[in-house]
Design a protein around this motif. Sequence first.
Motif, PDB file in Angstrom:
ATOM      1  N   GLY A   1       0.971  -1.096   0.164  1.00  0.00           N
ATOM      2  CA  GLY A   1      -0.049  -0.040  -0.212  1.00  0.00           C
ATOM      3  C   GLY A   1       0.887   1.071   0.031  1.00  0.00           C
ATOM      4  N   THR A   2       0.142   2.462  -0.179  1.00  0.00           N
ATOM      5  CA  THR A   2       0.902   3.697  -0.133  1.00  0.00           C
ATOM      6  C   THR A   2       0.089   4.625   0.733  1.00  0.00           C
ATOM      7  OG1 THR A   2      -0.393   4.191  -2.100  1.00  0.00           O
ATOM      8  CG2 THR A   2       1.787   3.529  -2.381  1.00  0.00           C
ATOM      9  N   GLY A   3       1.013   5.659   0.878  1.00  0.00           N
ATOM     10  CA  GLY A   3       0.329   6.991   1.794  1.00  0.00           C
ATOM     11  C   GLY A   3       0.162   6.335   3.338  1.00  0.00           C
ATOM     12  N   GLU A   4      -0.920   7.340   3.775  1.00  0.00           N
ATOM     13  CA  GLU A   4      -1.258   6.963   5.555  1.00  0.00           C
ATOM     14  C   GLU A   4      -2.464   7.398   5.849  1.00  0.00           C
ATOM     15  OE1 GLU A   4       0.548   7.889   9.735  1.00  0.00           O
ATOM     16  OE2 GLU A   4       1.535   8.806   8.185  1.00  0.00           O
ATOM     17  N   VAL A   5      -3.279   6.562   6.479  1.00  0.00           N
ATOM     18  CA  VAL A   5      -4.725   6.789   6.767  1.00  0.00           C
ATOM     19  C   VAL A   5      -4.877   6.238   8.105  1.00  0.00           C
ATOM     20  CG1 VAL A   5      -5.622   4.611   5.503  1.00  0.00           C
ATOM     21  CG2 VAL A   5      -7.011   6.686   6.165  1.00  0.00           C
TER      22      VAL A   5
ATOM     23  N   GLN B   1     -16.319  -6.866  11.059  1.00  0.00           N
ATOM     24  CA  GLN B   1     -16.935  -5.523  11.155  1.00  0.00           C
ATOM     25  C   GLN B   1     -15.394  -4.549  11.033  1.00  0.00           C
ATOM     26  OE1 GLN B   1     -18.481  -5.646  15.007  1.00  0.00           O
ATOM     27  NE2 GLN B   1     -20.605  -5.675  14.323  1.00  0.00           N
ATOM     28  N   MET B   2     -14.257  -5.219  11.689  1.00  0.00           N
ATOM     29  CA  MET B   2     -12.976  -4.642  11.435  1.00  0.00           C
ATOM     30  C   MET B   2     -12.595  -4.504   9.948  1.00  0.00           C
ATOM     31  SD  MET B   2     -10.645  -6.443  14.167  1.00  0.00           S
ATOM     32  CE  MET B   2     -10.618  -6.072  15.922  1.00  0.00           C
ATOM     33  N   GLY B   3     -12.919  -5.551   9.106  1.00  0.00           N
ATOM     34  CA  GLY B   3     -12.660  -5.658   7.470  1.00  0.00           C
ATOM     35  C   GLY B   3     -13.590  -4.366   7.079  1.00  0.00           C
ATOM     36  N   LEU B   4     -14.812  -4.378   7.320  1.00  0.00           N
ATOM     37  CA  LEU B   4     -15.762  -3.111   6.870  1.00  0.00           C
ATOM     38  C   LEU B   4     -15.297  -1.826   7.199  1.00  0.00           C
ATOM     39  CD1 LEU B   4     -19.235  -4.902   7.628  1.00  0.00           C
ATOM     40  CD2 LEU B   4     -18.313  -4.782   5.425  1.00  0.00           C
ATOM     41  N   ALA B   5     -14.689  -1.866   8.162  1.00  0.00           N
ATOM     42  CA  ALA B   5     -14.090  -0.544   8.713  1.00  0.00           C
ATOM     43  C   ALA B   5     -12.904  -0.119   7.766  1.00  0.00           C
ATOM     44  CB  ALA B   5     -13.918  -0.347  10.017  1.00  0.00           C
ATOM     45  N   LEU B   6     -11.976  -1.018   7.700  1.00  0.00           N
ATOM     46  CA  LEU B   6     -10.760  -0.859   6.782  1.00  0.00           C
ATOM     47  C   LEU B   6     -11.417  -0.613   5.218  1.00  0.00           C
ATOM     48  CD1 LEU B   6      -8.406  -3.390   8.275  1.00  0.00           C
ATOM     49  CD2 LEU B   6      -8.585  -1.263   8.708  1.00  0.00           C
ATOM     50  N   LYS B   7     -12.322  -1.453   4.824  1.00  0.00           N
ATOM     51  CA  LYS B   7     -12.793  -1.086   3.345  1.00  0.00           C
ATOM     52  C   LYS B   7     -13.132   0.080   3.160  1.00  0.00           C
ATOM     53  CE  LYS B   7     -15.767  -2.932  -0.130  1.00  0.00           C
ATOM     54  NZ  LYS B   7     -16.900  -3.991  -0.133  1.00  0.00           N
ATOM     55  N   ARG B   8     -14.030   0.736   4.152  1.00  0.00           N
ATOM     56  CA  ARG B   8     -14.587   2.019   3.896  1.00  0.00           C
ATOM     57  C   ARG B   8     -13.504   3.109   3.957  1.00  0.00           C
ATOM     58  NH1 ARG B   8     -18.588  -0.079   7.567  1.00  0.00           N
ATOM     59  NH2 ARG B   8     -17.514   0.612   9.389  1.00  0.00           N
ATOM     60  N   ALA B   9     -12.539   2.791   4.785  1.00  0.00           N
ATOM     61  CA  ALA B   9     -11.187   3.799   4.666  1.00  0.00           C
ATOM     62  C   ALA B   9     -10.443   3.502   3.599  1.00  0.00           C
ATOM     63  CB  ALA B   9     -10.530   3.568   6.059  1.00  0.00           C
ATOM     64  N   GLY B  10     -10.668   2.653   2.843  1.00  0.00           N
ATOM     65  CA  GLY B  10      -9.737   2.395   1.422  1.00  0.00           C
ATOM     66  C   GLY B  10      -8.491   1.644   1.777  1.00  0.00           C
ATOM     67  N   VAL B  11      -8.591   1.024   2.868  1.00  0.00           N
ATOM     68  CA  VAL B  11      -7.338  -0.061   3.172  1.00  0.00           C
ATOM     69  C   VAL B  11      -7.293  -0.989   2.301  1.00  0.00           C
ATOM     70  CG1 VAL B  11      -5.896  -0.868   4.851  1.00  0.00           C
ATOM     71  CG2 VAL B  11      -6.993   1.130   5.379  1.00  0.00           C
ATOM     72  N   VAL B  12      -8.313  -1.820   2.510  1.00  0.00           N
ATOM     73  CA  VAL B  12      -8.504  -3.140   1.880  1.00  0.00           C
ATOM     74  C   VAL B  12      -9.424  -3.181   0.812  1.00  0.00           C
ATOM     75  CG1 VAL B  12      -7.467  -4.585   4.000  1.00  0.00           C
ATOM     76  CG2 VAL B  12      -9.927  -4.002   3.389  1.00  0.00           C
ATOM     77  N   LYS B  13      -9.539  -3.969  -0.008  1.00  0.00           N
ATOM     78  CA  LYS B  13     -10.478  -3.900  -1.111  1.00  0.00           C
ATOM     79  C   LYS B  13     -11.839  -4.793  -0.576  1.00  0.00           C
ATOM     80  CE  LYS B  13     -10.572  -4.668  -6.032  1.00  0.00           C
ATOM     81  NZ  LYS B  13      -9.838  -5.069  -7.408  1.00  0.00           N
ATOM     82  N   SER B  14     -11.760  -5.756   0.151  1.00  0.00           N
ATOM     83  CA  SER B  14     -13.094  -6.200   0.711  1.00  0.00           C
ATOM     84  C   SER B  14     -12.853  -6.686   2.109  1.00  0.00           C
ATOM     85  CB  SER B  14     -13.430  -7.545  -0.146  1.00  0.00           C
ATOM     86  OG  SER B  14     -12.404  -8.506  -0.025  1.00  0.00           O
ATOM     87  N   ALA B  15     -13.954  -6.678   2.761  1.00  0.00           N
ATOM     88  CA  ALA B  15     -13.996  -7.112   4.246  1.00  0.00           C
ATOM     89  C   ALA B  15     -13.945  -8.661   4.279  1.00  0.00           C
ATOM     90  CB  ALA B  15     -15.064  -6.825   4.807  1.00  0.00           C
ATOM     91  N   ASP B  16     -14.011  -9.433   3.116  1.00  0.00           N
ATOM     92  CA  ASP B  16     -14.002 -10.862   3.182  1.00  0.00           C
ATOM     93  C   ASP B  16     -12.548 -11.275   3.010  1.00  0.00           C
ATOM     94  OD1 ASP B  16     -16.761 -11.379   3.314  1.00  0.00           O
ATOM     95  OD2 ASP B  16     -16.907 -11.384   1.106  1.00  0.00           O
ATOM     96  N   ALA B  17     -11.798 -10.454   2.279  1.00  0.00           N
ATOM     97  CA  ALA B  17     -10.434 -10.576   2.221  1.00  0.00           C
ATOM     98  C   ALA B  17      -9.651 -10.289   3.382  1.00  0.00           C
ATOM     99  CB  ALA B  17      -9.655  -9.965   1.169  1.00  0.00           C
TER     100      ALA B  17
END
Length: 553
Positions: free
Chosen positions: A236-240, A252-268
């Motif tokens: 990844g790049t940048g910082e959030v 729920q953690m995965g969903l929060a990361l997806k909304r922030a643009g960190v990961v592409k999907s909560a399932d992954a």
Amino acid sequence: MTEYGRGYGSEPWHPEDPLYGDQGSSRGQEQQPQWDGQQAHRYPQQQADPYAQQHYNSGWDGAQGGQPPYDPYDPYGQQPPADPYSGTNPDYYAAPDAYPPQHQHPQGMQGQQGMQQQQQYQQPQHPQHPEPHYDEGTGAGDDWRADPGPREPEPEHAFFADHGDDDGRDDLDPREEGRGGRERRGKKNKKNKRRSGRACLVVTLLFAGAVGTVGYFGYDFIMSHFGPAPDYEGEGTGEVQVDIPENSTILQMGLALKRAGVVKSADAFSEAAIDSKKDKVLQPGTYSLRKHMSAASAVELMVDPKSRNGLTIREGLRSGDVYKLIDTKLHLKKGTTKGVAKTEAKSLGLPSWAKSASKLKDPLEGFLYPSTYSVGEKAKPAAVLKQMVARANQVYEQHDLEGNAQKLHLESPMQLLTVASLTQAEGKYKHDFDRVARVVYNRLKPDNTETYGLLDFDSTVNYARSQSTLDTGSVDDLRNFNDPYNTYKFKGLPPGPIGNPGEEAIRSAIDPAKGNWYYFVSINPEKTLFAETNEQHERNRRIYVKEQEKAKQ
């Protein structure tokens, strides 16, 4: 039943009525019996049997002798009345004066002159007792006066208007079967064909759209359930910064990361956490991550303390202790963060109801919300404090501290937060929090005759003295300790929170247990005894003393 001598209209039934008798029959002809013209003055003319057809001989002349046959079109000919004893005319013996006097005319008048005079004397009347009339081949139905000619077509209902048959034909009157009728049918046929074509096109488009929609969602369903979860590649790049709330599941953690643009999907993210067997290690908190990270990289960064630079604030920790942790984390001189909190408190995002409180020892007390925060080595103390205050505001808005303070008859949300901090300090487990909060509210009652409005909490004395001990001294000594946070001396709640409560303590303060408890004592770290009266409380205190003696042995 109509009045005798009158038809269905308002005019008398006149024997010269052209509808009198049966005039238009085409059936077999039967000779009408001859009769004496003098009877016309004695008997009223009655309607003949409609089923008895009259014989009309257009070739008769006076030379033949005898009486002329009954002519339905001859107003001067007289029809003999029906036999009064035959039962065919029940009104035969009606009074003779019921009808106007009959006029005598020469019997020999015939031809065109007779027809013209007949028309002059005609007055359409209706018989009193009409019998059903059947006319073969005319389709006139049961109406004896029905016109056998062609009828006007009944108006078509609007729903069926402009909808011809499938062959494009129109129901035209036979008289319109000329060129104009064919042209109209041709135009209507073309119009119906155009409408049918448009209808087919609409149905086809709808069907194609439905098939496409089903195909799209079917593919998406198959890929989401049987295909690999979408994922980014690399570090990844940048910082959030991402905030993971308390009690969040891995999904729920995965969903929060997806909304922030960190990961592409909560399932992954969930699959990476479970596959690496690090799903139990992940903790809620605030993390400094990068955008478009692979799920595995995100899990590793959140789990590794060195990589995530986590700073954990436990429940009930005082603000002074939080300042020390920040100084240590950022390798700052002792007291640096405390000084920043004192000078920059108003610019750190506190709610308005917190700024209005007075006599506070620390304006940030209660707003450094317990959680895990990602704090880099180059972070500033003010940024870290602001992050914690923002997290507290988020939780307090979720629990509606302002609305619940009013329901509990408290003066402000600050008082409700203070009750939560007392509950956190005096209790240890959730079941204890509910009853400790109830003890606080019971002691705040104006009619409290057990403690007379005093809370008598050691935790407030320890906060005022910046200490933490069970030996706070005798009650008499505490009564003389002059500090607004000393609940042994001052009635009601202290000026503000005495720590930073967690979510469980906040919930207990909002919804305490029901009971009449006024006292409690923790005989050991795992057990707390509650009492409604001072006598019960003294018995519990003796149990507490025995437990302390056992602990010293």
